[in-house]
Write an enzyme that holds these catalytic residues in place. Structure first.
Site, PDB file in Angstrom:
ATOM      1  N   LYS A 184      41.870  44.881  28.371  1.00 25.93           N
ATOM      2  CA  LYS A 184      41.142  45.948  28.122  1.00 25.93           C
ATOM      3  C   LYS A 184      39.898  45.967  29.050  1.00 25.93           C
ATOM      4  O   LYS A 184      38.696  46.094  28.640  1.00 25.93           O
ATOM      5  CB  LYS A 184      40.445  46.010  26.526  1.00 25.93           C
ATOM      6  CG  LYS A 184      41.667  45.967  25.617  1.00 25.93           C
ATOM      7  CD  LYS A 184      41.213  45.891  24.160  1.00 25.93           C
ATOM      8  CE  LYS A 184      42.477  46.119  23.393  1.00 25.93           C
ATOM      9  NZ  LYS A 184      43.084  44.725  23.176  1.00 25.93           N
ATOM     10  N   ARG A 185      40.260  45.961  30.282  1.00 26.26           N
ATOM     11  CA  ARG A 185      39.141  46.095  31.296  1.00 26.26           C
ATOM     12  C   ARG A 185      38.723  47.588  31.511  1.00 26.26           C
ATOM     13  O   ARG A 185      39.383  48.410  31.060  1.00 26.26           O
ATOM     14  CB  ARG A 185      39.573  45.303  32.641  1.00 26.26           C
ATOM     15  CG  ARG A 185      39.941  44.071  32.436  1.00 26.26           C
ATOM     16  CD  ARG A 185      38.746  43.273  31.995  1.00 26.26           C
ATOM     17  NE  ARG A 185      38.701  41.864  32.500  1.00 26.26           N
ATOM     18  CZ  ARG A 185      38.969  40.848  31.324  1.00 26.26           C
ATOM     19  NH1 ARG A 185      39.372  41.127  30.222  1.00 26.26           N
ATOM     20  NH2 ARG A 185      39.043  39.578  31.869  1.00 26.26           N
TER      21      ARG A 185
END
Length: 271
Positions: free
Chosen positions: A93-94
């Site tokens: 979840k960058r």
């Protein structure tokens, strides 16, 4: 991997199962605690017992980062243990400003050799497109999640009563294409999966929430499957913690087999 290669694995295994490798040391079977590297041993056994049913594996980075440098070493060893023909997803979840996203992309695609990474779209196009510059790699963009807080932003409507998640889909599908972008759509949001599929008819959807979180596999397939299946349905806790005893590997296999049988029937029906 290309979409055709992913679909070939789906057809070969008659399954669109993704197994979430999210180990918590305290939850591992007691007999593993005597091992020098219990988390890695746990991961290997889960992989060995589910590899015939799973087309993808998705380690959530938080479970490894929480162990510090040793955890990242375990993650790398786990990736190296996986066969080359399975699809690997870094559930990280960058998503940050462009130069930072470029470094994230290099870390996960070049250094760790994941096939895909989950990315948050909140910062917009320039935070996502650096991940799309790597041939054969995939962005899996968060579109519609199942958590309670998703209502805070994702379902906010504009003056035309369009939910924000729809705007995310409409804008982002022009950044990439069905060969380098997928979308996360929670299984418990099944009433909206059909809307998602209408907006992105050819993209793969990564669907968490089946099993322990209460999502219906049949409803997800009915709403979201396309001609190439177009779905990777993830199960984490329901498989890896199917048993806390010495039979945990066989219990994981049984759960994976049960899902595979259901998935094969759905493939025959809808695909």
């Amino acid at each position: 991997m290309t979409s055709k290669e992913i679909f070939a694995e789906i057809k070969k295994k008659r399954s669109f199962l993704c197994v979430g490798l999210d180990p918590v040391l305290e939850k591992l079977p007691r007999h593993l605690q005597k091992e020098k590297d219990p988390v890695y041993v746990f991961n290997k056994i889960i992989i060995d017992q589910t590899i015939d049913q799973a087309v993808a594996y998705k380690p959530n980075l938080a479970f490894y980062e929480a162990m510090g440098p040793k955890g990242l070493d375990i993650l790398q060893k786990t990736l190296e243990y996986l066969p080359a023909d399975v699809f690997t997803i870094a559930d990280a979840k960058r998503g940050d400003i462009g130069n930072t996203s470029s470094l994230y992309a290099r870390a996960f695609f070049e250094k760790m050799n994941f096939d895909a990474i989950t990315v948050a779209p909140y910062m917009g196009e320039d935070s996502v497109t650096p991940f799309l510059k790597f041939d054969g790699k995939w962005v899996i963009l968060l579109a519609l999640t199942s958590n309670q807080g998703s209502q805070d932003f994702q379902m906010i409507t504009d003056e035309k009563q369009k939910p924000l998640f729809v705007t995310v889909l409409e804008k982002s599908k022009v950044w990439g294409n069905s060969e380098n972008m997928m979308y996360v759509v929670g299984a418990t949001r099944v009433s909206h999966i059909q809307t998602v599929r209408q907006l992105v008819p050819d993209h793969f959807l990564l669907v968490p929430g089946v099993g322990a979180q209460g999502g219906s596999l049949e409803e997800v397939a009915r709403a979201g499957m396309n001609a190439q299946c177009g779905l990777l349905v993830n199960s984490s806790r329901g498989i890896i913690y199917a048993s806390s005893g010495e039979d945990f590997g066989l219990a994981a296999k049984k759960e994976a087999q049960s899902l595979q049988v259901a998935m094969e029937e759905l493939l025959n029906t809808y695909c």
